[in-house]
Every structure is written in structure tokens, then in C-alpha cells.
Design a protein around this motif. Structure first.
Motif, PDB file in Angstrom:
ATOM      1  N   GLU A   1       0.811  -1.217   0.000  1.00  0.00           N
ATOM      2  CA  GLU A   1       0.000   0.000   0.000  1.00  0.00           C
ATOM      3  C   GLU A   1       0.844   1.267   0.000  1.00  0.00           C
ATOM      4  O   GLU A   1       0.316   2.359  -0.169  1.00  0.00           O
ATOM      5  N   SER A   2       2.173   1.120   0.177  1.00  0.00           N
ATOM      6  CA  SER A   2       2.971   2.345   0.187  1.00  0.00           C
ATOM      7  C   SER A   2       3.685   2.579  -1.148  1.00  0.00           C
ATOM      8  O   SER A   2       4.535   3.451  -1.256  1.00  0.00           O
ATOM      9  N   ILE A   3       3.348   1.815  -2.156  1.00  0.00           N
ATOM     10  CA  ILE A   3       3.928   2.028  -3.489  1.00  0.00           C
ATOM     11  C   ILE A   3       2.881   2.701  -4.370  1.00  0.00           C
ATOM     12  O   ILE A   3       1.713   2.290  -4.390  1.00  0.00           O
ATOM     13  N   ALA A   4       3.298   3.756  -5.056  1.00  0.00           N
ATOM     14  CA  ALA A   4       2.366   4.457  -5.951  1.00  0.00           C
ATOM     15  C   ALA A   4       2.686   4.110  -7.402  1.00  0.00           C
ATOM     16  O   ALA A   4       3.821   3.749  -7.719  1.00  0.00           O
ATOM     17  N   LEU A   5       1.682   4.213  -8.255  1.00  0.00           N
ATOM     18  CA  LEU A   5       1.876   3.914  -9.683  1.00  0.00           C
ATOM     19  C   LEU A   5       1.586   5.146 -10.516  1.00  0.00           C
ATOM     20  O   LEU A   5       0.638   5.878 -10.268  1.00  0.00           O
TER      21      LEU A   5
ATOM     22  N   VAL B   1       4.448   1.163 -16.620  1.00  0.00           N
ATOM     23  CA  VAL B   1       4.163   2.109 -15.528  1.00  0.00           C
ATOM     24  C   VAL B   1       5.437   2.395 -14.746  1.00  0.00           C
ATOM     25  O   VAL B   1       6.427   1.687 -14.868  1.00  0.00           O
ATOM     26  N   TYR B   2       5.390   3.472 -13.951  1.00  0.00           N
ATOM     27  CA  TYR B   2       6.476   3.762 -13.033  1.00  0.00           C
ATOM     28  C   TYR B   2       6.005   3.514 -11.614  1.00  0.00           C
ATOM     29  O   TYR B   2       4.916   3.962 -11.236  1.00  0.00           O
ATOM     30  N   THR B   3       6.793   2.787 -10.823  1.00  0.00           N
ATOM     31  CA  THR B   3       6.477   2.587  -9.413  1.00  0.00           C
ATOM     32  C   THR B   3       7.324   3.564  -8.615  1.00  0.00           C
ATOM     33  O   THR B   3       8.479   3.801  -8.936  1.00  0.00           O
ATOM     34  N   GLU B   4       6.701   4.147  -7.585  1.00  0.00           N
ATOM     35  CA  GLU B   4       7.390   5.153  -6.775  1.00  0.00           C
ATOM     36  C   GLU B   4       7.097   4.949  -5.311  1.00  0.00           C
ATOM     37  O   GLU B   4       6.017   4.489  -4.956  1.00  0.00           O
ATOM     38  N   TRP B   5       8.043   5.283  -4.438  1.00  0.00           N
ATOM     39  CA  TRP B   5       7.807   5.145  -2.998  1.00  0.00           C
ATOM     40  C   TRP B   5       8.631   6.150  -2.244  1.00  0.00           C
ATOM     41  O   TRP B   5       9.571   6.732  -2.788  1.00  0.00           O
ATOM     42  N   LYS B   6       8.274   6.351  -0.971  1.00  0.00           N
ATOM     43  CA  LYS B   6       8.953   7.348  -0.161  1.00  0.00           C
ATOM     44  C   LYS B   6      10.027   6.679   0.691  1.00  0.00           C
ATOM     45  O   LYS B   6       9.872   5.522   1.089  1.00  0.00           O
ATOM     46  N   PRO B   7      11.065   7.408   1.039  1.00  0.00           N
ATOM     47  CA  PRO B   7      12.138   6.820   1.862  1.00  0.00           C
ATOM     48  C   PRO B   7      11.622   6.262   3.188  1.00  0.00           C
ATOM     49  O   PRO B   7      12.118   5.262   3.669  1.00  0.00           O
ATOM     50  N   GLU B   8      10.626   6.938   3.791  1.00  0.00           N
ATOM     51  CA  GLU B   8      10.161   6.460   5.089  1.00  0.00           C
ATOM     52  C   GLU B   8       9.357   5.150   4.991  1.00  0.00           C
ATOM     53  O   GLU B   8       9.088   4.522   5.994  1.00  0.00           O
ATOM     54  N   ASP B   9       8.997   4.762   3.771  1.00  0.00           N
ATOM     55  CA  ASP B   9       8.259   3.510   3.620  1.00  0.00           C
ATOM     56  C   ASP B   9       9.163   2.326   3.294  1.00  0.00           C
ATOM     57  O   ASP B   9       8.693   1.225   3.041  1.00  0.00           O
ATOM     58  N   VAL B  10      10.466   2.580   3.281  1.00  0.00           N
ATOM     59  CA  VAL B  10      11.400   1.489   2.978  1.00  0.00           C
ATOM     60  C   VAL B  10      11.992   0.969   4.279  1.00  0.00           C
ATOM     61  O   VAL B  10      12.492   1.749   5.089  1.00  0.00           O
ATOM     62  N   PHE B  11      11.862  -0.333   4.507  1.00  0.00           N
ATOM     63  CA  PHE B  11      12.381  -0.963   5.729  1.00  0.00           C
ATOM     64  C   PHE B  11      13.573  -1.831   5.376  1.00  0.00           C
ATOM     65  O   PHE B  11      13.526  -2.614   4.435  1.00  0.00           O
ATOM     66  N   VAL B  12      14.657  -1.636   6.130  1.00  0.00           N
ATOM     67  CA  VAL B  12      15.898  -2.334   5.808  1.00  0.00           C
ATOM     68  C   VAL B  12      16.333  -3.202   6.982  1.00  0.00           C
ATOM     69  O   VAL B  12      16.342  -2.741   8.117  1.00  0.00           O
ATOM     70  N   PHE B  13      16.667  -4.449   6.682  1.00  0.00           N
ATOM     71  CA  PHE B  13      17.149  -5.356   7.729  1.00  0.00           C
ATOM     72  C   PHE B  13      18.408  -6.041   7.242  1.00  0.00           C
ATOM     73  O   PHE B  13      18.513  -6.389   6.059  1.00  0.00           O
ATOM     74  N   ALA B  14      19.350  -6.253   8.188  1.00  0.00           N
ATOM     75  CA  ALA B  14      20.576  -6.964   7.820  1.00  0.00           C
ATOM     76  C   ALA B  14      20.198  -8.364   7.349  1.00  0.00           C
ATOM     77  O   ALA B  14      19.305  -8.998   7.926  1.00  0.00           O
ATOM     78  N   ARG B  15      20.887  -8.803   6.270  1.00  0.00           N
ATOM     79  CA  ARG B  15      20.570 -10.126   5.744  1.00  0.00           C
ATOM     80  C   ARG B  15      21.408 -11.163   6.465  1.00  0.00           C
ATOM     81  O   ARG B  15      22.595 -10.969   6.664  1.00  0.00           O
TER      82      ARG B  15
END
Ligand SMILES: Nc1ncnc2c1ncn2[C@@H]1O[C@H](COP(=O)(O)OP(=O)(O)OP(=O)(O)O)[C@@H](O)[C@H]1O
Ligand SMILES: [Mg+2]
Lengths: 366, 267, 285
Positions: free
Chosen positions: A286-290, A347-361
Motif C-alpha cells: 500500500e505504500s507504493i504508488a503507480l 508504468v512507473y512505481t514510486e515510494w517514499k524513503p520512510e516507507d522502505v524498511f531495511v534489515f541486515a541479511r
């Protein structure tokens, strides 16, 4: 003890044979709080609850209720109220007798019993069923009675083990509203076990997320925007996963590059990253825009893709967008979608930095 | 689907008639006015009922049978219910074996049990005593009680016990207030079945009664081997009526069809 | 082992103690005792004399054969008459099924002595059957319907019919009604459906019922004594005589074991035979 809690678990562990089912469980619950235990099936929710209830003894650690150590104290001396998944009303007693049973054991007078039973039946909005037997009630009504029965003795602590999972979706929503209202009105300290995250978010002041017998996170419903682990993030709702590496670590931002070459910026939530770290990158559907056209010239947080599939799911629609070796699931409000997307479209997909979650692999490459 | 008079229905009717006819003919026969057995009965009189009272051995053995069956039922129910609970609720390693062992008297013919118990009890001095007879009857009744209690427990929801326990009840209270009332149909059926098993038994009693006390079925058995007169019919009629009461209770409480599993019931 | 586990175990042992005591004292020890006794001579020395007698004296083998024969006839009668009843029960409405079940089981809860007495009334010289036949002029002197092997088979069939019917009915209930229909659509006639579909599927029920009725018949004593009279000697009857009238306990004990082992052996043999045959059928088709 500086501060007194209603319930305290200190380094609690439980094994069945060699299988460690609950490990190093620490939790403190304040007077009047509603805490949810949330986690997938088999993660040890019921086991923990049963230890608090006294049906199981911890192998290690301490359990305190109202500051008193309870290890070894039998259930019937712990002053608890409990609601079970299967209602567990006594089939050979009327509703009145069911609810009054705890009072009878406490030798409460007849008149007082009647008054208190009537009061709780009113509270659960079923004053007229007192003379019936459990099998003459619907599932939702039975569970209401079970709640009334657990509350009538005014216990220190109310334990609910998936009380709503045997009910259909609509009743579930209705009843959870009611339980919440009751809990807040009476102010009884409550532990609510569920594997439904929406239920947990709705019901509780705090959520304990469990995985394989370990506490993954303890936090308020708002903490879900700061998940403590990859497990918590993926357990609480659907999420798209990409793999990549950290390129640069800035003050508040992480610059990342996926293995397929897409550049991303993410809000930096903690300190534990360094350039070159392998990471998992998550974005919720839901945090990705098209968009049909690229709106910014910037090449970060944007990816070009092709629509593969769209599905209408009622209030919203889901599309699968192929962005080259990766398929993103994107969720749109149905009114927003309104038929303009069709398979094969670019289409182009777009998202905001605050909606990206990063975890160590992890090394084993999960 | 079935028509009123399908060929299968007719055969079923005949077989059912075959099975119940020996009981049906007893009652009219007991009302005969002649001194020998005949069917259809000749004349009408109640003399064979009044004659029962002239034969103390029948009255005494009837009372003795009642007493024995009642005691057997109570003991077998206690012992069997306790075992059923142990096997189901406190399941432990080897409980399957113990279960098989408890049901094993059903697999050995009653005749052989009778012989074995007689010879062994003679050795240890219990033969011909009331205790010996009672113990043997308990042995052949307990398996039924265990089976019925286990069936009852298989659908028992143990969270009910937990619910009562956490509400403040002590373990014994939980058992009396919750477990026992819910198991009542199974336990009661076990008790009635144990009663009937003891009350009907001939084969085991045959070897264990003393010359002075005998059970009713055995008294009838002995009498029948000497003479066949309508006296047996009047006594039998009374026993049939008494049994019918228990059978109907059993059907109401539990259902006869559920009583008969795949295990044997030996004579 | 944890404290609570140990407490549970202790409770279980206490609850089981009375039953196990009865089982040991009134079943296990007595059985072992007569097993030992069957290997003793009259002077209570270990000896094979009893079994030697049983094998060498043709009288006992004759009796064994008669016991087996009567049991087989009983099984056959129960199968032939019980099968249609089970079929009827499977097809009947649940109300009729309940009534038939009740009527088949209920008489079984009345003592076998009394049921046999009823048969004496029916089969006796002035009994129902002879009376009817005489009145109809079909015979002019009463037929001998009991105190012979016929009477025994009638009595045993009545006693054990219930087990056969319930065993077959249980396997009947498991047949899906659509199977009949499927067979019908494929063009199989009623008889073919019956032979190819119903019979094989109820075979386990028939087998269970037959072995049960066979075992019960082999060891039944009361019916033999009341309806066989003095002429029909079977193993249970001579075991009783040896023990109660001749007081030859050692020989009586060995007859008991001959009875027990021949029953078990025959049931096992029969089960094996039927099952191998079924496997062959399954694999050859
Ligand atoms: N009595 C027991 N003996 C052995 N293992 C057990 C026992 N009870 C639970 N377990 C194991 O402990 C683990 C946790 O079980 P628990 O019932 O606490 O899970 P849960 O989180 O409540 O799951 P669910 O959502 O399915 O109710 C499971 O793997 C289960 O198989
Ligand atoms: Mg659970």
C-alpha cells in the motif's frame, strides 16, 4: 522492587522434552493494561498463557502476579479469569449456574450472587438467557457468557486465549469491540492471545510478538512503524522483499542498491549498518504508488515496470508489476484503480524513503 | 427409499421375530393352567406365579442374585471408572498395554475363566465363598465399564476442568462438579451393564456358587435339567420384565447400539 | 522427570491399582495356574500325560470335531440370516434402523438360560412348531427338534446373531450409496452390483462377525447343556464333566487349553486364508 506490576515474567523458559517452546521470556504488565500475544501457530502463545494460568510450570525463571512469586501455586489459588477458544461453558449447568460457579466456590451469599451475576450478564448484554443451557445459545452468545463468567469474580488478571477464532468474521469484529469496551470500562489487566495482527492492534495497549518461543518485539501498536526485526515486519502484513547492499550511510538516510540495479533511499532507523552490508529491503504494497509517466527526474525510489496482473479485491485492488527480475505487489484503492491499468502496460512505481524498511541479511541468505 | 414390504424387509422381520420369539412365548406360557409346557398355552391361570412363593430356593436365589449384581455393579463401576480416568486423563507410557490387559478377560471364554478361577480359588481357599463369586463377577464386568467410560471420555473436553480449576475449584471439587456429571451417562450405562452382566451370568457362577447359595439363572438352569414345568415360565417372565426396565433405561441413557462395540460378550 | 509429571503418574497408579489387582488375582494368576496344572499328572508331577490322552484317544478328537462342526454351522446360519438383516438396516430409514437394532440387541441382555427356555417351549413335543405342523396335518407324530444337534445350532444362532448382524451392518454403513449408483450406471445388474460391489466391501464385516461367532460358539456351554441334552458332547461339556463330576482337574485344565488353542488357531488360519485370497484378487484385477 521499585515499581509494582500486575504481572511479571522473568527469564521464563519452558521445554517439552528437548524442545524449547518458550525461551527467556521477559515481560512486565501494568495495572489495567491490555497486552496481546501475537505470533504464528505453534510459537508458544498458549504455552506462555498456560504458565501464567498455572496449568504448566515454567522450567526456569519466575512468574510474579501482584508482586508475589507464583511458581508452584496451583491455578485455583491465583485469582484469575480465563476465556478459552472453545468457550468451555459447563454443558450441564444453566447460564446462571455457569456464571455463578466461581462465586459459589467463594461462598458468596445467594442474594449477592444473584446481584453480581445479573450485573455481568447486563454488561455482556445477555440478561435474558440466565435460565438457558449453553447448547441453546449461538457461538457469539456463548463466548459472551464465557467472558461474563471470567469477570464475575473480579479477578486480578483476565486471560483470553484466541477467544474470537471460532467465530465468523462479522461477529469477530463486533465482539472484539465489546471486549475492548468492557476491558477499558472495568480496567481489568488483560492478556489477549491471537494470531490475527489486526485484532492485536485493535485490542491492546501493547503487543508482544513471538516467534519460535522467543519474544521478537514488545511495543505499542504504533511501534509497528519501527519493527524490531524482519520477522515482525513480515508477520504484521504483506510486504515486498528485495535484496541489495548498503552503498552509503548518511545522517538520517541510507543509500541502497538492489541486486537488480535499482537505487533506493531509506530512512535510517538505527545505527547498525555500514557501507557494503548485505540487506533485505521491504516495501508494503500500500505504500507504493503507480504513475503512467515519470514525474521526477531523480532516478532514486523509482522503478519502471510492466503490469502483469490486476485483481479486484473489494475495497482495493492488487497489481503485480514486473520491474525486471522482481515482481512487486502494489495495492491501490479501487476507486483509484478504476480500470485504467491493464496487463502489458508500462508504468512507473514510486515510494517514499520512510516507507522502505531495511534489515541486515542473515548469512544463510534468508 | 425402502418400500413397506421389500423382500429384505420381510427377511429382516422374520429374523427379528426369530430372535425375540423365545422371550415372547415365555409370558403366555406362564399363564397356562396345565402342568406341562405347551404352546399355545392351555387355559388361563395365575397358579404358576403363586407357586413361586412355595419354592424358597427361587425366592432366595432371586434375592441373592439381586444383591450380588448390585454389589458387582457398584464395585465394577468404581474400579472401572477409576481405571478409565487413569488411562485417558493421566495417559502414561504403557497405558495402551494396560488398557489391552484390562479388556483381556473379554477375549477368553467365560467357561475357561470359570474353570481357572474355581481351581485357583480352591487352592487359596476362596472357592464357594461369597467373596470369590463377587470377585469373579467384578472381573467379567469391569471391562465393559472401562470401555464405556473410555468412550465417554473420548469426547470429554478437558478445558472444562481447567475452566473450573482456574475459577477456584479444588481438584476433587472439579471432579464432583464437572467431570462426573458430564460422564454420568457413560458411568450409569456402565453400572447397568455391569448389573445385567452379573445378573444374567451362568457360566462363571456355575463353578463358584456354594451348595447353599445359588444365583437365580443357575437355579433355573438346574431346575430345567431336572424337570420342565410352567414354573420356570413364571419366574422367567418376571425376570424378563425386570430386565426390560433396565434395558429401557439403558436405551434412554446411552443407546443400545453404542453399547455393542466390536468386542465379544461371552457366555 | 518433573514434579507434576511424577504426581500425575502416582495418581494414575493409584487409580489403576484396584483393577490391576482384580485382573491379576482373578484372571492372570488363575490362567497361569491351570496352564501349569494341565502339564501335571494326578500326583502333581510335571507330565504330558493329559495332552497325550487328548491326542491318542479318538474320543476327544471326535468331540473336538463335533465342537468345530457345530460352531461352523452356527456361523453359517448367522451369516445367511444375518446378512439380509444388515442389508435391510443399511437401507432403512433411521427410525426403522433404530427399531431393528433395538430388537436385535435387547433380547441379548436377558439371561441365556431364559432364552433357551423359550426355545424349549417353541421346539418341544407340545411346542409351537410341532403343534402347528400337526394341526396342518403335515406330520402325525411330533418331530424331534431339540436335544440334538439341530436344537444346539438353533440356540446358538439365536444367541450370537446379534454380533454377526452388527458387524456386517457396520461395514455396510460405510458403503457410499453413490457406489451402487455408479455400478448401476456402468450397466451392472442388481445381482452383479451385489456380488461385485457390496459383498467385497462387507467382507471385513463378515470376517469379523464370523470369527466372533465362531469363538463364542466353540466355548458355549449353557445352550449345549439345555438344548443338546446328554447326547451332544462338545469340548466345553466334557471339560465341565471332567472337573465337576470326575474331579480330574488336570485333564479338565488341558481340555480347556485344547479348546482355547484350537479356537485361536482356527480363527487365525481362517483369517489368513481369507486375507491372502483378497490380496490375490486385488493384485490380479
Ligand atoms: N504438551 C505438549 N507436549 C509437547 N509439545 C507441546 C505441548 N504443548 C505444546 N507443545 C508444542 O509447543 C509449541 C507451542 O505450542 P503452543 O500451543 O504454545 O502454540 P500457540 O502459539 O498457542 O499456537 P496456536 O496459535 O496454534 O494455538 C508447539 O510446537 C507445540 O507442538
Ligand atoms: Mg494456542
Amino acid at each position: 522492587m521499585s515499581k509494582s506490576f500486575d504481572v511479571e515474567l522473568i527469564n521464563v523458559q519452558k521445554k517439552f522434552g528437548t524442545n524449547v517452546v518458550v525461551d527467556d521470556f521477559n515481560l512486565q504488565i501494568e495495572q489495567g493494561e491490555c497486552v496481546s500475544f501475537l505470533g504464528p501457530s505453534g510459537c508458544g502463545k498458549t504455552t506462555t498463557l498456560n504458565m501464567i494460568a498455572g496449568f504448566l510450570e515454567p522450567d526456569r525463571g519466575d512468574l510474579l502476579i501482584k508482586g508475589k512469586r507464583m511458581n508452584g501455586t496451583p491455578s485455583n489459588k491465583r485469582d484469575l479469569g480465563m476465556v478459552f477458544q472453545t468457550y468451555s461453558l459447563f454443558p450441564h449447568m444453566t447460564i446462571f449456574e455457569n456464571v455463578a460457579y466461581g462465586l459459589k466456590l467463594r461462598k458468596v451469599s445467594k442474594a449477592e450472587t444473584k446481584r453480581r451475576v445479573d450485573k455481568v450478564l447486563d454488561l455482556v448484554k445477555l440478561p435474558h438467557v440466565a435460565e438457558r443451557y449453553p447448547k441453546q445459545l449461538s457461538g457469539g452468545q456463548r463466548q459472551r457468557i464465557a467472558i461474563a463468567r471470567a469477570l464475575v469474580t473480579e479477578p486480578t488478571l483476565l486471560l483470553l486465549d484466541e477467544p474470537l477464532s471460532n467465530l465468523d468474521a462479522k461477529l469477530r469484529e463486533e465482539l472484539r469491540e465489546e471486549i475492548k469496551r468492557l476491558q477499558r470500562d472495568i480496567g481489568v489487566t488483560t492478556i489477549f492471545v491471537t494470531h490475527d495482527q489486526e485484532e492485536a492492534l485493535y485490542m491492546s495497549n501493547r503487543i508482544v510478538v513471538l516467534d519460535h518461543g522467543k519474544v521478537e518485539q514488545i511495543g505499542t501498536p504504533w511501534d509497528n512503524n519501527r519493527p524490531a526485526s524482519e520477522f515482525v515486519h513480515t508477520f504484521i502484513g504483506k510486504s515486498n522483499r528485495l535484496t541489495g547492499v548498503v552503498e552509503r550511510v548518511l545522517d538520517h538516510t541510507l543509500e541502497l542498491k538492489t541486486d537488480t540495479g535499482i537505487s533506493l533511499r531509506a530512512v535510517r532507523r538505527n545505527d547498525c549498518f555500514a557501507a557494503g552490508d548485505k540487506v533485505s529491503i521491504y516495501m508494503r504494497p500500500e505504500s507504493i504508488a503507480l504513475h503512467v509517466e515519470q514525474r521526477h527526474s531523480a532516478a532514486t525510489n523509482v522503478a519502471k515496470g510492466t503490469v502483469k496482473l490486476t485483481s479486484f479485491l473489494g475495497a482495493y485492488s492488487e497489481c503485480e508489476i514486473d520491474i525486471g527480475q522482481t515482481v512487486l505487489t502494489v495495492r491501490l484503492q479501487s476507486v483509484e484503480q478504476d480500470g485504467w491499468l491493464s496487463p502489458g502496460m508500462h508504468v512507473y512505481t514510486e515510494w517514499k524513503p520512510e516507507d522502505v524498511f531495511v534489515f541486515a541479511r542473515k548469512e544463510n541468505g534468508r | 427409499m425402502s418400500r413397506k414390504f421389500s423382500p429384505l424387509g420381510i427377511i429382516a422381520f422374520i429374523v427379528v421375530l426369530f430372535v425375540i420369539s423365545p422371550l415372547l412365548v415365555v409370558i403366555p406360557t406362564s399363564l397356562t393352567s396345565v402342568k406341562y409346557l405347551s404352546f399355545p398355552p392351555i387355559g388361563f391361570s395365575l397358579q404358576w406365579y403363586s407357586k413361586i412363593w412355595d419354592r424358597p430356593e427361587f425366592v432366595d436365589s432371586f434375592l441373592f442374585s439381586l444383591e450380588l449384581a448390585a454389589l458387582t455393579a457398584v464395585i465394577a463401576t468404581l474400579v472401572g471408572t477409576m481405571s478409565g480416568l487413569a488411562l485417558h486423563k493421566y495417559r502414561f507410557r504403557g497405558s495402551g498395554t494396560v488398557n489391552g490387559l484390562l479388556l483381556s478377560p473379554l477375549t477368553v471364554p467365560a467357561l475357561i475363566i470359570g474353570i481357572a478361577v474355581l481351581l485357583f480359588f480352591t487352592r487359596i481357599g476362596l472357592a464357594g465363598t461369597f467373596t470369590g463369586l463377587l470377585l469373579a463377577h467384578v472381573l467379567i464386568s469391569v471391562p465393559y465399564v472401562v470401555r464405556l467410560v473410555l468412550t465417554g471420555l473420548s469426547s470429554f473436553d478437558y478445558t472444562l476442568e481447567r475452566a473450573a480449576y482456574i475459577m477456584g475449584a479444588k481438584p476433587l471439587r472439579v471432579f464432583i462438579d464437572i467431570t462426573l456429571p458430564i460422564l454420568k451417562p457413560a458411568v450409569m450405562s456402565g453400572m447397568i451393564f455391569a448389573f445385567l452382566t452379573s445378573f444374567d451370568n451362568v457360566t462363571v457362577s456355575l463353578f463358584l456358587v456354594s451348595p447353599t447359595t445359588t444365583t437365580l439363572p443357575l437355579a433355573i438352569f438346574s431346575h430345567m435339567q431336572e424337570s420342565l414345568d410352567p414354573l420356570v415360565a413364571s419366574i422367567s417372565a418376571l425376570v424378563i420384565l425386570l430386565s426390560l426396565v433396565f434395558i429401557i433405561i439403558l436405551e434412554r441413557v446411552y443407546g443400545l447400539d453404542r453399547l455393542f462395540g466390536s468386542n465379544s460378550h461371552s457366555h | 522427570m518433573s514434579e507434576s509429571r511424577r504426581r500425575k503418574m502416582r495418581t494414575a497408579v493409584l487409580l489403576l491399582a484396584p483393577a490391576v489387582a482384580v485382573l491379576l488375582g482373578v484372571f492372570v494368576l488363575p490362567m497361569l495356574y491351570i496352564l501349569l496344572m494341565s502339564f501335571q499328572n494326578k500326583q502333581e508331577h510335571i507330565s504330558l500325560v493329559n495332552y497325550a490322552t487328548l491326542v491318542q484317544d479318538p474320543y476327544y478328537l471326535q468331540v473336538l470335531w463335533r465342537t468345530i462342526k457345530l460352531s461352523l454351522l452356527t456361523v453359517l446360519a448367522c451369516l445367511v440370516f444375518g446378512y439380509p438383516v444388515a442389508m435391510y438396516m443399511a437401507q432403512a430409514s433411521s427410525k426403522m434402523r433404530g427399531i431393528v437394532t433395538f430388537l436385535i440387541i435387547a433380547p441379548h441382555l436377558v439371561s441365556v438360560v431364559i432364552r433357551n427356555f423359550g426355545w424349549v417351549i417353541l421346539l418341544g413335543e407340545k411346542g409351537l412348531i410341532n403343534n402347528v405342523l400337526m394341526q396342518a396335518g403335515l406330520i402325525d407324530k411330533p418331530l424331534r427338534l431339540m436335544y440334538n444337534e439341530l436344537g444346539v445350532v438353533i440356540g446358538l444362532t439365536d444367541s450370537f446373531m446379534v454380533y454377526m448382524v452388527l458387524a456386517i451392518a457396520t461395514s455396510m454403513y460405510q458403503i457410499d450409496v453413490s457406489l451402487y449408483k455408479a455400478a448401476g450406471i456402468l450397466g451392472a445388474g442388481k445381482l452383479r452390483t451385489f456380488l461385485n460391489v457390496v459383498v467385497p466391501m462387507t467382507l471385513p464385516g463378515m470376517l469379523a462377525g464370523s470369527t466372533l461367532v465362531f469363538s463364542l460358539s466353540m466355548s458355549s456351554f449353557v445352550t449345549l447343556a439345555l438344548m443338546g441334552g446328554t447326547s451332544v458332547k462338545v469340548l466345553p461339556v466334557i471339560a465341565y464333566e471332567k472337573i465337576m463330576t470326575e474331579l480330574n482337574w488336570q485333564l479338565g485344565a488341558s481340555i480347556s487349553f485344547l479348546l482355547l488353542f484350537s479356537t485361536v488357531a482356527l480363527v487365525t488360519l481362517f483369517t489368513r486364508l481369507v486375507e491372502t485370497k483378497r490380496y490375490k484378487e486385488v493384485f490380479s484385477s
